[in-house]
Design a protein around this motif. Structure first.
Motif: not given
Length: 149
Positions: A120-122, A142
């Motif tokens: 998860e995340g960038d 983002s």
């Protein structure tokens, strides 16, 4: 808004890979162009830094024209010999791919280094331009390629 990938594409074009090394965990560092020695906080010699650099914190792979030669999940004994194969290769291109921008560094000799985040995340990659008085640092935040402040 500045096109940071175009900035790095122009900055790195035709630069040789001067040093490739593994950092903490499975982090991958690729140093391009003229190397400058570094010193760690404890006074010991650190890894040399190139004029331009790429760091992929995790989930990366090195490809040749027909296969993946090694990656962040490969047995680490495969890393060093494949890192050595990249030294001296020249940069053909830097580009992003995917809806969330992953990075790909294309080198002479048919080699490619690609990030591919699987958590998860960038995507966890960063480009460094150390040619000026202040280092320019760019990464994906983002879902957008942006300069790190």
């Amino acid at each position: 808004m500045k096109d940071w990938i175009e900035h790095f594409r122009a900055a790195a074009h035709s630069l040789p890979v001067s040093h490739v090394w593994g950092g903490h965990g499975s982090a991958l560092f690729v140093e391009l162009g003229r190397s400058t020695p570094t010193t760690r906080r404890d006074g010991r010699l650190g890894h040399a830094e190139g004029e331009v650099g790429l760091m992929v914190e995790w989930s990366w792979r090195i490809e040749n024209e027909r296969s993946i030669v090694c990656g962040s999940w490969s047995d680490e004994v495969l890393w060093e010999p494949n890192f050595a194969r990249l030294v001296g290769q020249r940069v053909d291109d830097i580009r992003t791919f995917g809806r969330l921008p992953e990075i790909q560094l294309s080198l002479s000799g048919g080699f490619h280094i690609a990030s591919f985040m699987t958590a998860e995340g960038d995507p966890e990659w960063t480009l460094f331009d150390r040619r000026g008085p202040k280092t320019i640092t760019v990464s994906c935040r983002s879902g957008v390629v942006a300069e790190c402040e």
